[in-house]
Write an enzyme that holds these catalytic residues in place. Structure first.
Site, PDB file in Angstrom:
ATOM      1  N   GLY A 109       5.377   2.658  -2.789  1.00  0.00           N
ATOM      2  CA  GLY A 109       6.632   1.965  -2.827  1.00  0.00           C
ATOM      3  C   GLY A 109       6.463   0.884  -1.730  1.00  0.00           C
ATOM      4  O   GLY A 109       7.393  -0.402  -2.294  1.00  0.00           O
ATOM      5  N   TYR A 136      16.688   2.253   1.508  1.00  0.00           N
ATOM      6  CA  TYR A 136      15.278   2.346   1.956  1.00  0.00           C
ATOM      7  C   TYR A 136      14.192   1.694   1.108  1.00  0.00           C
ATOM      8  O   TYR A 136      14.259   2.027  -0.119  1.00  0.00           O
ATOM      9  CB  TYR A 136      14.870   3.802   2.171  1.00  0.00           C
ATOM     10  CG  TYR A 136      13.780   4.121   2.971  1.00  0.00           C
ATOM     11  CD1 TYR A 136      13.494   4.110   4.243  1.00  0.00           C
ATOM     12  CD2 TYR A 136      12.577   4.227   2.144  1.00  0.00           C
ATOM     13  CE1 TYR A 136      12.247   4.292   4.796  1.00  0.00           C
ATOM     14  CE2 TYR A 136      11.194   4.514   2.655  1.00  0.00           C
ATOM     15  CZ  TYR A 136      11.090   4.634   3.813  1.00  0.00           C
ATOM     16  OH  TYR A 136       9.841   4.706   4.488  1.00  0.00           O
ATOM     17  N   VAL A 238      11.520   3.290  -7.081  1.00  0.00           N
ATOM     18  CA  VAL A 238      10.385   4.256  -6.419  1.00  0.00           C
ATOM     19  C   VAL A 238      10.698   5.490  -6.316  1.00  0.00           C
ATOM     20  O   VAL A 238       9.958   6.400  -6.779  1.00  0.00           O
ATOM     21  CB  VAL A 238      10.104   3.676  -5.056  1.00  0.00           C
ATOM     22  CG1 VAL A 238       9.050   4.792  -4.307  1.00  0.00           C
ATOM     23  CG2 VAL A 238       9.505   2.210  -5.093  1.00  0.00           C
ATOM     24  N   LYS A 239      11.949   5.778  -6.000  1.00  0.00           N
ATOM     25  CA  LYS A 239      12.092   7.298  -5.686  1.00  0.00           C
ATOM     26  C   LYS A 239      13.023   7.865  -6.564  1.00  0.00           C
ATOM     27  O   LYS A 239      12.839   9.022  -7.233  1.00  0.00           O
ATOM     28  CB  LYS A 239      13.085   7.590  -4.456  1.00  0.00           C
ATOM     29  CG  LYS A 239      13.173   8.857  -3.886  1.00  0.00           C
ATOM     30  CD  LYS A 239      13.875   8.859  -2.618  1.00  0.00           C
ATOM     31  CE  LYS A 239      13.744  10.334  -2.035  1.00  0.00           C
ATOM     32  NZ  LYS A 239      14.543  10.450  -0.646  1.00  0.00           N
ATOM     33  N   THR A 293      -7.763  -3.119  -0.524  1.00  0.00           N
ATOM     34  CA  THR A 293      -9.301  -2.941  -0.909  1.00  0.00           C
ATOM     35  C   THR A 293      -9.301  -1.819  -2.294  1.00  0.00           C
ATOM     36  O   THR A 293     -10.062  -2.024  -3.114  1.00  0.00           O
ATOM     37  CB  THR A 293     -10.306  -2.518  -0.078  1.00  0.00           C
ATOM     38  OG1 THR A 293     -10.195  -3.335   1.129  1.00  0.00           O
ATOM     39  CG2 THR A 293     -11.607  -2.148  -0.698  1.00  0.00           C
TER      40      THR A 293
END
Length: 442
Positions: A109, A136, A238-239, A293
């Site tokens: 996230g 956050y 995200v959470k 990458t």
């Protein structure tokens, strides 16, 4: 012979540790963690929600095993492969929105939020980011710099971030939550009128800042303001997203369609995977400005596809809603004075709140003043670990209960009993200063 925890202390960097008790784990199954001695613990954190489907879910294991055996490279930097493209297509189908949209795939996230924020700045040419106090959004880059809550006291705040109060029904700024919301929205409007705002980022449920659930309608009004001024609204899911709040998306509780939705943690089924879903004209430019990458690698994207399939096929959002109602009903019984200690601990529970399996229990010194009690929170999570459950606190004094979505009713009942006992025992002095002193927590 040194214990696993002692070996960790000698070799692992302290800057990546957030410890609440000496937890050692060697195995996990569904909602259970197992320590080196074979002791089973109920997992009420799901690794801060990253193990949303639990540990070792068969669908994820099968997908990862097959992908690892024939992986076509290690990312999407300069090539394409089926699982990355299919995951992006599936996210676009599951996330509401209109117009040409794109998907950024990352590792966490933190990088997904960072990319979304930087892309909005580039798109608009503006610098100001509106964020919320105690929010956050990540542990690196711009995402870290616009977070109001940080474990690292040495982080650098972005010079162009403006922090706004988050509406907390338990602690309204102005005496009642309705006028508090109006006050906050007035501040948002004044900032937007300056024509310098690149975006506004918000958590639909303030997670690490104390598991605060805003009043219904707040996000709707926030989005209306952003659209009035043509400013992108970023929802950080995200959470608390992907089934946990009793719906697939936390933002859907208010029926909104954010301009950009950011996912992480549970999306990877325990593996590093994140995504930002938003407009093509924001996320397409500038090319090659967000290079990792191994982002979008075949193993993690295969896991992500398995997670999404399982969430939908197994009806886990609805299950989270039912399970959360059961869990909160038990916690409310303790808060209402029907706990194991005859009601003595009820005075120290200031609030029980949440949606689905994102639940917060706020510990206070007394209900009259609602003064936060961080010391009690430290002792309760330590005692719960001793009694057989893994739970952490956020916001300084709030027990954060975010178990795997596959937790059973029997496990919920057992967990509620452990938390009831842990609060009572911590109040009774069964956890000593020297036991909790080494574990700083939040």
């Amino acid at each position: 012979m040194r214990t696993l925890y002692q070996r960790d202390a000698r070799v692992m960097a302290g800057i990546e540790k957030l410890r609440f008790f000496p937890l050692e784990v060697v195995e996990g199954r569904a909602s259970t963690l197992i320590d080196p001695a074979g002791r089973e613990l109920l997992d009420l954190s799901a690794t801060w929600t990253a193990s949303g489907l639990g540990h070792g879910h068969p669908a994820v294991v099968d997908a990862v095993t097959k992908a690892a055996a024939t992986a076509p490279g290690a990312g999407t930097l300069s090539a394409v492969h089926p699982d990355a493209v299919a995951l992006a297509e599936e996210l676009l189908a599951l996330v509401p929105g209109s117009g040409e949209r794109r998907v950024y795939l990352g590792h966490a996230g933190s990088d997904a939020n960072d990319v979304a924020l930087r892309a909005c700045r580039h798109y608009s040419g503006r610098r100001t980011v509106l964020a919320f106090e105690r929010s956050y959004h990540g542990g690196l880059g711009t995402a870290m710099a616009v977070s109001g809550q940080q474990a690292d006291a040495g982080h650098t705040q972005d010079p162009d971030v403006v922090f706004l109060p988050y509406p907390n029904p338990l602690r309204p700024l102005t005496g009642d939550i309705e006028s508090t919301v109006d006050t906050i929205l007035g501040q948002v409007r004044r900032e937007l009128e300056k024509n310098s705002v690149a975006c506004l980022i918000v958590e639909p449920i303030l997670s690490d800042g104390g598991l605060v659930v805003p009043p219904r309608g707040f996000l709707t009004k926030l989005q209306a303001l952003c659209r009035e001024f043509g400013v992108p609204l970023i929802c950080d899911e995200v959470k608390v997203g992907l089934g946990r709040p009793g719906a697939l998306h936390a933002f859907s509780d208010d029926g909104i369609e954010p301009d950009i939705a950011v996912f992480g943690k549970a999306l990877g089924g325990g593996l590093p995977l994140s995504a930002a879903v938003g407009p093509a004209d924001i996320l397409d430019h500038p090319a090659a400005s967000a290079l990792l990458t191994t982002a979008g690698n075949p193993v993690c994207t295969a896991a992500g596809r398995a997670v999404l399939r399982t969430l939908i096929h197994d009806g886990l959002p609805a299950r989270a809603r039912e399970a959360g109602n059961r869990f909160m009903a038990s916690l409310h019984r303790t808060a209402d004075g029907h706990g194991t200690d005859g009601g003595r601990s009820a005075e120290r529970i200031g609030d029980v709140r949440g949606r689905g399996l994102a639940i917060g229990v706020e510990l206070v010194k007394n209900r009259s003043t609602l003064e936060p009690d961080r010391e009690l929170a430290q002792r309760v999570v330590y005692r719960a670990w001793q009694l057989g459950a893994v739970v952490y606190y956020v916001g300084g004094n709030v027990l954060e209960i975010t178990p795997p979505l596959v937790i059973t009713d029997a496990e919920i009942d057992s967990a509620a009993a452990i938390l009831d006992q842990a609060i009572s025992d911590a109040m009774a002095g069964k956890v000593k200063d020297e036991e909790v002193e080494p574990y700083v927590g939040w």
